[in-house]
Design a protein around this motif. Sequence first.
Motif, PDB file in Angstrom:
ATOM      1  N   ARG A 148      45.365  38.085  45.329  1.00 48.03           N
ATOM      2  CA  ARG A 148      45.897  37.289  44.068  1.00 48.03           C
ATOM      3  C   ARG A 148      45.116  36.960  42.774  1.00 48.03           C
ATOM      4  O   ARG A 148      45.077  36.812  41.962  1.00 48.03           O
ATOM      5  CB  ARG A 148      47.166  37.385  44.723  1.00 48.03           C
ATOM      6  N   ASP A 149      44.535  35.818  43.879  1.00 52.69           N
ATOM      7  CA  ASP A 149      43.647  34.904  43.098  1.00 52.69           C
ATOM      8  C   ASP A 149      42.940  35.194  42.670  1.00 52.69           C
ATOM      9  O   ASP A 149      42.546  34.806  41.107  1.00 52.69           O
ATOM     10  CB  ASP A 149      43.431  33.583  43.922  1.00 52.69           C
ATOM     11  N   MET A 150      42.277  36.443  42.809  1.00 59.63           N
ATOM     12  CA  MET A 150      41.011  36.941  42.393  1.00 59.63           C
ATOM     13  C   MET A 150      41.811  37.738  41.339  1.00 59.63           C
ATOM     14  O   MET A 150      41.350  37.507  39.691  1.00 59.63           O
ATOM     15  CB  MET A 150      40.512  37.704  43.099  1.00 59.63           C
ATOM     16  N   LEU A 151      43.084  38.663  41.365  1.00 53.89           N
ATOM     17  CA  LEU A 151      42.759  39.498  40.282  1.00 53.89           C
ATOM     18  C   LEU A 151      43.719  38.719  39.132  1.00 53.89           C
ATOM     19  O   LEU A 151      43.549  38.532  38.021  1.00 53.89           O
ATOM     20  CB  LEU A 151      44.498  40.566  41.071  1.00 53.89           C
ATOM     21  N   ARG A 152      44.317  37.752  39.499  1.00 51.34           N
ATOM     22  CA  ARG A 152      44.790  36.644  38.331  1.00 51.34           C
ATOM     23  C   ARG A 152      43.423  36.228  37.198  1.00 51.34           C
ATOM     24  O   ARG A 152      43.785  35.672  36.542  1.00 51.34           O
ATOM     25  CB  ARG A 152      45.345  35.570  38.719  1.00 51.34           C
ATOM     26  N   LEU A 153      42.844  35.022  38.443  1.00 49.79           N
ATOM     27  CA  LEU A 153      41.297  34.167  37.720  1.00 49.79           C
ATOM     28  C   LEU A 153      40.316  35.043  37.261  1.00 49.79           C
ATOM     29  O   LEU A 153      39.795  34.211  35.851  1.00 49.79           O
ATOM     30  CB  LEU A 153      40.623  34.059  38.400  1.00 49.79           C
ATOM     31  N   ARG A 154      40.719  36.507  37.045  1.00 53.94           N
ATOM     32  CA  ARG A 154      39.404  37.515  36.553  1.00 53.94           C
ATOM     33  C   ARG A 154      39.706  37.797  35.469  1.00 53.94           C
ATOM     34  O   ARG A 154      38.504  38.345  33.821  1.00 53.94           O
ATOM     35  CB  ARG A 154      38.879  39.163  36.812  1.00 53.94           C
TER      36      ARG A 154
END
Length: 321
Positions: A148-154
């Motif tokens: 979820r973090d990665m989806l947001r941070l990308r």
Amino acid sequence: MRRASLVAAGVAAVWLSAWVQAQGIDYAKIEILTEKIAPNLYMLSGSGGADPGHQDAAGGRIGVLAGPDGIFMVDAQYSQITDKVVAAIRKISAEPIRFLVNTHVHIDHTGGDANFVKMGAVLFAREELREEMERAPVAVSGNLDAARDMLRLRLPAITYGMGDPVKFRMNGEVVDLIPVRAAHTGGDTMIRFENADVIMIGDFYRNYGYPFIDTNNGGTLKGALDALELTMKVAGPNTRLVPGHGTVINRTDIVPYRDMILGVEAKVRQMIVEGKSLQDVLAAKVTAPYDAKVPGGLLPAGTGTSADRFVGMVYSQLKGK
Ligand SMILES: [Zn+2]
């Protein structure tokens, strides 16, 4: 997507793969090669022979401007090799990675974005690139919170449009983010380092394989030709132009490249006037006069060769599809 995530939950590694899924890449085999091209400017490339889509050098080229003001970075390669990219950067400088800019949306340039944002970098890109990224289906695996973090941070935190270049002044350098009208994609940017006299031009020019214009992501043939004209105007006689793939060039190298595009375009246009189908045009091998001068031009790309992909794109652009 949800199911895949749940199945893989608990796996330590997190990775993202986007719609331009790169197939058959041997990530373990990729080494990062560093080239110093100005006193504080470095180009990082993946080694050859590990990425079937880019046989000469895996993934897209990265730029690193280093110095006491922190690191300014252009593009982020595949997410699977972020550790190797970071190790290569740490050999150059221990300063924090502060800013990251994307030349365009493709996964070999943006795949690692989220990893660098997680390390503290602020991601800049064209608004169109952010939209292209948001539209793209993403497969996620690994620990769910991390995914979820990665989806947001990308997604780029700061975006800009087609106005005046965004300027960065750091490490004794003036960096211009020069927006390019829909060319290789709908959200291309050239990054100019004024004092080093270097421009990273992204992928609207390439000297390995025929031109690739990603019309599914907003790229256009006319825009690519305009981008080449703009590059010749912005560049001085000694400016080094650094494409996302292939070798470094000068503005004079753009002339035969543009003329090749115009030559193929003229032939395809004539065949369209004669009522020929796409199959007819592909069968006519209209790139033949250039094939010997385009390394990788007849290698597989997409469903055919790089030449077929290029000719098919020219055909559909001229047909107005
Ligand atoms: Zn690209």
